[in-house]
Design a protein around this motif. Structure first.
Motif, PDB file in Angstrom:
ATOM      1  N   PHE A  78     -12.262   0.168  -2.704  1.00  0.00           N
ATOM      2  CA  PHE A  78     -11.035   0.571  -2.037  1.00  0.00           C
ATOM      3  C   PHE A  78     -11.442   1.259  -0.744  1.00  0.00           C
ATOM      4  CE2 PHE A  78      -9.937   0.437  -6.510  1.00  0.00           C
ATOM      5  CZ  PHE A  78      -8.759  -0.305  -6.485  1.00  0.00           C
TER       6      PHE A  78
ATOM      7  N   GLY B 201     -10.062   3.207   2.433  1.00  0.00           N
ATOM      8  CA  GLY B 201      -8.881   3.903   2.924  1.00  0.00           C
ATOM      9  C   GLY B 201      -9.122   4.667   4.211  1.00  0.00           C
TER      10      GLY B 201
ATOM     11  N   ILE C 131     -10.332  -4.038  -1.208  1.00  0.00           N
ATOM     12  CA  ILE C 131      -8.968  -3.759  -0.773  1.00  0.00           C
ATOM     13  C   ILE C 131      -9.048  -2.781   0.383  1.00  0.00           C
ATOM     14  CG2 ILE C 131      -6.702  -2.860  -1.423  1.00  0.00           C
ATOM     15  CD1 ILE C 131      -7.416  -3.597  -4.326  1.00  0.00           C
ATOM     16  N   ASN C 132      -8.499  -3.186   1.523  1.00  0.00           N
ATOM     17  CA  ASN C 132      -8.491  -2.375   2.739  1.00  0.00           C
ATOM     18  C   ASN C 132      -7.082  -1.835   2.947  1.00  0.00           C
ATOM     19  OD1 ASN C 132      -9.503  -1.414   5.327  1.00  0.00           O
ATOM     20  ND2 ASN C 132      -8.266  -3.040   6.233  1.00  0.00           N
ATOM     21  N   PHE C 133      -6.947  -0.517   3.005  1.00  0.00           N
ATOM     22  CA  PHE C 133      -5.646   0.119   3.179  1.00  0.00           C
ATOM     23  C   PHE C 133      -5.441   0.592   4.614  1.00  0.00           C
ATOM     24  CE2 PHE C 133      -6.327   0.703  -1.381  1.00  0.00           C
ATOM     25  CZ  PHE C 133      -5.106   0.283  -1.873  1.00  0.00           C
ATOM     26  N   ALA C 134      -4.535  -0.062   5.350  1.00  0.00           N
ATOM     27  CA  ALA C 134      -4.015   0.399   6.639  1.00  0.00           C
ATOM     28  C   ALA C 134      -5.071   0.652   7.709  1.00  0.00           C
ATOM     29  CB  ALA C 134      -3.152   1.642   6.446  1.00  0.00           C
TER      30      ALA C 134
ATOM     31  N   LEU D 292      -8.373  -8.211   0.095  1.00  0.00           N
ATOM     32  CA  LEU D 292      -6.951  -7.982   0.292  1.00  0.00           C
ATOM     33  C   LEU D 292      -6.779  -6.906   1.342  1.00  0.00           C
ATOM     34  CD1 LEU D 292      -3.948  -8.355  -0.573  1.00  0.00           C
ATOM     35  CD2 LEU D 292      -4.340  -6.505  -2.213  1.00  0.00           C
ATOM     36  N   ASP D 293      -5.953  -7.196   2.362  1.00  0.00           N
ATOM     37  CA  ASP D 293      -5.653  -6.221   3.399  1.00  0.00           C
ATOM     38  C   ASP D 293      -4.225  -5.743   3.201  1.00  0.00           C
ATOM     39  OD1 ASP D 293      -5.971  -4.697   5.778  1.00  0.00           O
ATOM     40  OD2 ASP D 293      -4.844  -6.229   6.866  1.00  0.00           O
ATOM     41  N   VAL D 294      -4.051  -4.440   3.000  1.00  0.00           N
ATOM     42  CA  VAL D 294      -2.727  -3.852   2.836  1.00  0.00           C
ATOM     43  C   VAL D 294      -2.360  -3.209   4.176  1.00  0.00           C
ATOM     44  CG1 VAL D 294      -1.347  -2.170   1.569  1.00  0.00           C
ATOM     45  CG2 VAL D 294      -3.188  -3.383   0.405  1.00  0.00           C
ATOM     46  N   PRO D 295      -1.356  -3.775   4.880  1.00  0.00           N
ATOM     47  CA  PRO D 295      -1.003  -3.246   6.191  1.00  0.00           C
ATOM     48  C   PRO D 295      -0.364  -1.861   6.111  1.00  0.00           C
ATOM     49  CG  PRO D 295       0.487  -5.020   5.597  1.00  0.00           C
ATOM     50  CD  PRO D 295      -0.545  -4.912   4.510  1.00  0.00           C
ATOM     51  N   GLN D 296      -0.435  -1.152   7.213  1.00  0.00           N
ATOM     52  CA  GLN D 296       0.150   0.189   7.276  1.00  0.00           C
ATOM     53  C   GLN D 296       1.642   0.109   7.066  1.00  0.00           C
ATOM     54  OE1 GLN D 296      -0.944   2.214  10.843  1.00  0.00           O
ATOM     55  NE2 GLN D 296      -0.132   4.159  10.170  1.00  0.00           N
TER      56      GLN D 296
ATOM     57  N   ALA E 298       3.103  -0.476   4.174  1.00  0.00           N
ATOM     58  CA  ALA E 298       3.472  -1.289   3.017  1.00  0.00           C
ATOM     59  C   ALA E 298       3.560  -0.460   1.762  1.00  0.00           C
ATOM     60  CB  ALA E 298       2.453  -2.401   2.815  1.00  0.00           C
TER      61      ALA E 298
END
Length: 69
Positions: free
Chosen positions: A2, A4, A32-35, A63-67, A69
């Motif tokens: 993760f 972050g 998983i990349n967060f923002a 998986l890229d989680v955009p800012q 979301a």
């Protein structure tokens, strides 16, 4: 993994090298990349090199989680 926060060190080539080492040692990873859009290119290079030769059935994922979301 993760992620972050922004990655402060390492080039795309460094991440590809780590991915090749993981593949050589039969290590599967999920990232998983967060923002942090600046991390995407390097982390995708890591996962893509860990999946090299296994395009039909990859065992590493990104998986890229955009800012926001």
């Amino acid at each position: 993994m993760f992620i972050g926060h922004p990655l402060a060190r390492g080039t795309e080539e460094d991440f590809e090298d780590v991915g090749m080492r993981l593949k050589k040692n039969n290590v599967a990873i999920d990232v998983i990349n967060f923002a942090n859009p600046d991390n995407v290119i390097r982390l995708q290079a890591l996962v893509n090199s860990a999946n090299a030769g296994a395009e039909e059935a990859p065992n590493c994922h990104f998986l890229d989680v955009p800012q926001g979301a």
